[in-house]
Design an enzyme around this catalytic site. Structure first.
Site, PDB file in Angstrom:
ATOM      1  CE1 TYR A 134      -5.093  -1.063  11.433  1.00  0.00           C
ATOM      2  CE2 TYR A 134      -5.157  -2.555   9.563  1.00  0.00           C
ATOM      3  CZ  TYR A 134      -5.318  -2.324  10.905  1.00  0.00           C
ATOM      4  OH  TYR A 134      -5.678  -3.357  11.738  1.00  0.00           O
ATOM      5  CE1 TYR A 135       1.679  -2.372   5.054  1.00  0.00           C
ATOM      6  CE2 TYR A 135       2.003  -0.273   6.175  1.00  0.00           C
ATOM      7  CZ  TYR A 135       2.106  -1.063   5.046  1.00  0.00           C
ATOM      8  OH  TYR A 135       2.628  -0.540   3.902  1.00  0.00           O
ATOM      9  N   GLY A 155      -3.137   5.938   3.343  1.00  0.00           N
ATOM     10  CA  GLY A 155      -1.971   6.212   2.508  1.00  0.00           C
ATOM     11  C   GLY A 155      -1.135   4.993   2.189  1.00  0.00           C
ATOM     12  CD  GLU A 156       3.310   2.348   3.178  1.00  0.00           C
ATOM     13  OE1 GLU A 156       3.857   1.660   4.055  1.00  0.00           O
ATOM     14  OE2 GLU A 156       3.848   3.329   2.630  1.00  0.00           O
ATOM     15  CB  ILE A 157      -3.533  -0.713   3.492  1.00  0.00           C
ATOM     16  CG1 ILE A 157      -4.038  -1.851   4.376  1.00  0.00           C
ATOM     17  CG2 ILE A 157      -4.131  -0.741   2.092  1.00  0.00           C
ATOM     18  CD1 ILE A 157      -5.505  -1.730   4.747  1.00  0.00           C
TER      19      ILE A 157
END
Length: 178
Positions: A22-23, A89-91
């Site tokens: 999520y960004y 998993g990635e922010i």
């Protein structure tokens, strides 16, 4: 930003988690902490009959919107996979705010042009990372609180510099080059 696929428990065997990334897309693409934002996940999932309905104005509304989007990703896991955890998993957020592809589209008085790094106005503004702090604080608060999500933070590559940024080519982002 689709929900995870339905998988049978015989395949999952109690050993999985959902791990979406999520960004805050507007901040990432414009490299600017804005006074408005939008529910991108809601737009992509056809929650609104008009994109205008997805627009959020003001910091409180932006924070609630991002918290809501992360809550939807968590709920996806429960709805589709059952009682499994969600790990974002990635922010992350850009550090080189207002520098890059969209710079020419932003009014000159709104550009910080890497002021935080001391590259303009004779160094005035050097060390002012308030825009980055707001973006990070918004994302971190959206992960915590009622969402109580697990997460990993996106970090810059080792050769990141103040002068050149992270060396990612911004126009490539929509094509999944990251």
């Amino acid at each position: 930003m689709k929900p995870p696929p339905h998988l049978p428990e015989s395949l999952l065997k109690g050993r999985v988690c959902s791990s979406p990334h999520y960004y805050d897309g507007l901040t990432l693409m414009t490299k600017h902490w804005n006074w408005f934002n939008a529910d991108a996940l809601g737009v992509l999932r056809h929650k609104y009959w008009s994109v205008v309905q997805a627009v959020r104005v003001g910091e409180t509304n932006i924070r609630n919107c991002i918290q809501g989007q992360l809550g939807v990703l968590k709920q996806d896991t429960s709805d589709v996979l059952g009682k499994y955890p969600t790990l974002i998993g990635e922010i992350g957020c850009p550090y080189d705010m207002v520098r890059g592809f969209f710079l020419s589209q932003i009014k000159a008085d709104q550009q910080d042009d890497k002021k935080a790094y001391g590259f303009v106005d004779g160094g005035r503004g050097e060390g002012d990372y308030s825009a980055q702090q707001k973006a990070w604080d918004c994302s971190m608060n959206a992960l915590e609180g009622p969402n109580a999500l697990n997460y990993t933070l996106w970090t810059y590559v080792p050769d990141n510099t103040h002068q050149e940024g992270d060396l990612w080519y911004v126009p490539s982002l929509p094509y999944g080059v990251c």
